[in-house]
Motif scaffolding. Sequence first.
Motif, PDB file in Angstrom:
ATOM      1  N   TRP A  54       0.830  -1.209   0.000  1.00  0.00           N
ATOM      2  CA  TRP A  54       0.000   0.000   0.000  1.00  0.00           C
ATOM      3  C   TRP A  54       0.862   1.255   0.000  1.00  0.00           C
ATOM      4  N   LEU A  55       1.847   1.294   0.888  1.00  0.00           N
ATOM      5  CA  LEU A  55       2.722   2.463   0.957  1.00  0.00           C
ATOM      6  C   LEU A  55       3.564   2.620  -0.307  1.00  0.00           C
ATOM      7  N   THR A  56       4.054   1.516  -0.844  1.00  0.00           N
ATOM      8  CA  THR A  56       4.866   1.573  -2.060  1.00  0.00           C
ATOM      9  C   THR A  56       4.053   2.108  -3.226  1.00  0.00           C
ATOM     10  N   MET A  57       2.860   1.569  -3.433  1.00  0.00           N
ATOM     11  CA  MET A  57       2.002   2.035  -4.531  1.00  0.00           C
ATOM     12  C   MET A  57       1.575   3.481  -4.315  1.00  0.00           C
ATOM     13  N   ASP A  58       1.311   3.838  -3.077  1.00  0.00           N
ATOM     14  CA  ASP A  58       0.875   5.197  -2.770  1.00  0.00           C
ATOM     15  C   ASP A  58       1.968   6.218  -3.053  1.00  0.00           C
ATOM     16  N   PHE A  59       3.187   5.929  -2.621  1.00  0.00           N
ATOM     17  CA  PHE A  59       4.284   6.869  -2.852  1.00  0.00           C
ATOM     18  C   PHE A  59       4.715   6.894  -4.312  1.00  0.00           C
ATOM     19  N   ALA A  60       4.557   5.787  -5.019  1.00  0.00           N
ATOM     20  CA  ALA A  60       4.921   5.760  -6.440  1.00  0.00           C
ATOM     21  C   ALA A  60       3.981   6.620  -7.271  1.00  0.00           C
ATOM     22  N   ALA A  61       2.732   6.757  -6.829  1.00  0.00           N
ATOM     23  CA  ALA A  61       1.732   7.499  -7.608  1.00  0.00           C
ATOM     24  C   ALA A  61       1.990   9.003  -7.620  1.00  0.00           C
ATOM     25  N   HIS A  62       2.671   9.536  -6.621  1.00  0.00           N
ATOM     26  CA  HIS A  62       2.961  10.979  -6.535  1.00  0.00           C
ATOM     27  C   HIS A  62       1.689  11.831  -6.637  1.00  0.00           C
ATOM     28  N   THR A  63       0.660  11.426  -5.925  1.00  0.00           N
ATOM     29  CA  THR A  63      -0.570  12.217  -5.943  1.00  0.00           C
ATOM     30  C   THR A  63      -0.715  12.956  -4.619  1.00  0.00           C
ATOM     31  N   ASP A  64      -1.669  13.884  -4.587  1.00  0.00           N
ATOM     32  CA  ASP A  64      -1.925  14.628  -3.358  1.00  0.00           C
ATOM     33  C   ASP A  64      -2.731  13.806  -2.357  1.00  0.00           C
ATOM     34  N   ALA A  65      -3.460  12.818  -2.843  1.00  0.00           N
ATOM     35  CA  ALA A  65      -4.297  11.989  -1.974  1.00  0.00           C
ATOM     36  C   ALA A  65      -3.440  10.881  -1.363  1.00  0.00           C
ATOM     37  N   ARG A  66      -2.775  11.191  -0.267  1.00  0.00           N
ATOM     38  CA  ARG A  66      -1.922  10.213   0.404  1.00  0.00           C
ATOM     39  C   ARG A  66      -2.766   9.294   1.267  1.00  0.00           C
TER      40      ARG A  66
END
Length: 185
Positions: A54-66
């Motif tokens: 979850w954290l890996t995919m979230d940080f890879a996306a570079h979006t504002d919605a963390r």
Amino acid sequence: MKSLTRGLLTYAPIIVVGAVIQALLVLGDPIPTMSWWFSVRVLASASALILVLWLTMDFAAHTDARFSPRLLLAVTVAVLCGIVAGILNPILPLLVALISLPVLSAVAAGPLRAVTRTVTFAPIRTFLGLAGATVLIIVNVVVGLVLGFFVTGVVAAGVTWLVFGTSAAILATYWASLHRRAHLS
């Protein structure tokens, strides 16, 4: 690859903490039984895998919605599907991982239709990404098996999960950048 090297400081702690947790879960050489303690270890391992992915995919996306709950749900479903697939046949988790990569990246990056937009925007890069992911996942499985044969216990688990985590960061970064390119054009 620029995104991966820039995000190395972000990914490294996630990968290392995940590997340490997974390595500590094999401390004492647990034997698969129907015991309460073994069930706790399995749940802890699955939870750590879900959190790291979850954290890996979230940080890879570079979006504002963390820390998107929608991404957490999607990752949980993907991991549970991979577990069930692994129980049915040892090759099926490869297919689950390959299907999950673009879907999870799309969920992290934005609308789910981003997968179809990415495929229509860059079909060759999508194919190469899937082919590369297949090779990387197969190499990871072979590395895990070889480590299991020659290096056992906590060290083998730690190194295996370091390799898996690094591969997940590489693949998440690739798919997120592919989705961003398709979305910007």
